[in-house]
Design an enzyme around this catalytic site. Structure first.
Site, PDB file in Angstrom:
ATOM      1  N   ALA A  17     -41.120 171.084  96.377  1.00 57.72           N
ATOM      2  CA  ALA A  17     -41.055 172.220  95.449  1.00 57.72           C
ATOM      3  C   ALA A  17     -39.786 173.046  95.630  1.00 57.72           C
ATOM      4  CB  ALA A  17     -42.272 173.122  95.641  1.00 57.72           C
ATOM      5  N   SER A  18     -38.970 172.687  96.619  1.00 56.88           N
ATOM      6  CA  SER A  18     -37.824 173.533  96.960  1.00 56.88           C
ATOM      7  C   SER A  18     -36.628 173.264  96.046  1.00 56.88           C
ATOM      8  CB  SER A  18     -37.452 173.285  98.427  1.00 56.88           C
ATOM      9  OG  SER A  18     -36.088 173.538  98.663  1.00 56.88           O
ATOM     10  N   THR A  19     -36.186 174.329  95.396  1.00 57.08           N
ATOM     11  CA  THR A  19     -35.121 174.212  94.394  1.00 57.08           C
ATOM     12  C   THR A  19     -33.792 173.785  95.020  1.00 57.08           C
ATOM     13  OG1 THR A  19     -34.813 176.607  94.655  1.00 57.08           O
ATOM     14  CG2 THR A  19     -36.144 175.879  92.806  1.00 57.08           C
ATOM     15  N   SER A  43     -33.436 172.225  97.786  1.00 64.26           N
ATOM     16  CA  SER A  43     -33.553 170.853  98.289  1.00 64.26           C
ATOM     17  C   SER A  43     -33.140 169.867  97.195  1.00 64.26           C
ATOM     18  CB  SER A  43     -34.993 170.555  98.742  1.00 64.26           C
ATOM     19  OG  SER A  43     -35.355 171.358  99.844  1.00 64.26           O
TER      20      SER A  43
END
Lengths: 206, 206
Positions: free
Chosen positions: B18-20, B22
């Site tokens: 969910a990490s942008t 990343s």
């Protein structure tokens, strides 16, 4: 015939004297703007009141110890990378209120940016207490500032206290939540690692 | 005579689906390591349990709206800068649990890194629901993975659930508090904007 008109663009540089990454940006910015058509406008603010609106009563680097531990490591690495001297201050976060009041009061003075840089150096190179009048007075003396006693007194006037509060609140309303932050015409950049991007933005936008 | 022995160094790349930021690193890393003697070891983790230990029950970008607003702006600017396509997903943060379980299960497979990249692309380029079995199945099909049904089933085994929990807890103990994070022999780098620094570190340290 007319000479060439050069429009100097202004990048606002928001900082808190206790902010570690603001120190890096303050040390880097003058060589980065050299030969660029950009003037840096320093904007001292207090992160404390902004952090309070976020539910924090101290630095997030204390509230979240893993973040704090990492920050010091990262800060050291970045300082090394750029050859910036760094001594970890024995008190963190420093109380930068007095220094910020002087910085706001002197925003129109030629020595303003040197004062700001010297306060950061006192803290992050000499481990000096930047909340003490002695420290601030000796910086002003070294800069050959005239009327130091009245500057120190006027910085604590109600009008000047209010001015710093207003700058902080304006910064919050502009979306600022940390320091350093850079704004060019409402375009916000956060963090020392966005300083180059902010300068590129200024150069490529009217 | 002996041939030259080249030691390939491994950089661990911790991420949450969910990490942008990343997403940006996943899109950038393969060209950055090209011609470098570095192998990327992807480490899927869940930020949720780590955030819980920090007192957060959702993404800090929701808890602190000014940070969230800035993040999307910054993400767009960075994606533009590198020519990375970006569609803001309609749900944020995505539920990446199912995808993370598949990524952990398949960590030894040749298609593992392609799967990871495809899941990020599904989310940040096509606005697909990465928690849905349909989305994940069609990615695996596109990659010509064999035995998809058993992979989907095995990803939900107790042993594999436990494996992901363990990876997450190990990451937390190593000092990780956000994603992406990169580790080379205990040296931690946090954030897409430290990816180049992390790779430089690997090259200059044994």
């Amino acid at each position: 015939m007319f000479g060439k008109i050069i429009l100097v663009k202004e990048l606002e540089f928001y900082f808190d004297f206790a902010s570690t990454y603001s120190y890096l940006s303050v040390m880097r910015v003058s060589s980065l703007v050299k030969e660029k058509n950009v003037r840096i406008v320093f904007k001292p603010i207090l992160l404390g009141p902004i952090f309070k609106t976020m539910g924090w009563d101290t630095s997030p680097f204390h509230i979240y110890p893993a973040k704090g531990k990492y920050m010091w490591k990262d800060l050291n690495r970045r300082a090394d990378k750029w050859g910036i001297p760094l001594v970890i201050p024995s008190v963190f976060p420093a109380n930068g209120l007095f220094a910020a009041r002087i910085a706001v009061l002197s925003s129109g003075e030629v020595w303003n940016s040197d004062f700001i840089k010297q306060v950061f150096c006192a803290q992050f190179q000499e481990n000096k207490d930047i909340s003490s009048e002695d420290t601030l007075r000796s910086i002003l003396q070294r800069l050959n500032v005239l009327g130091i006693d009245s500057i120190l007194a006027n910085s604590k006037s109600d009008a000047n206290k209010e001015a710093l509060r207003n700058e902080t609140e304006k910064a919050r309303v502009l979306g600022i939540f940390g320091a350093p932050s850079f704004i060019y015409k409402e375009e916000l950049f956060w963090g020392d690692d966005r300083l180059e991007d902010a300068l590129d933005w200024v150069e490529t936008h009217d």
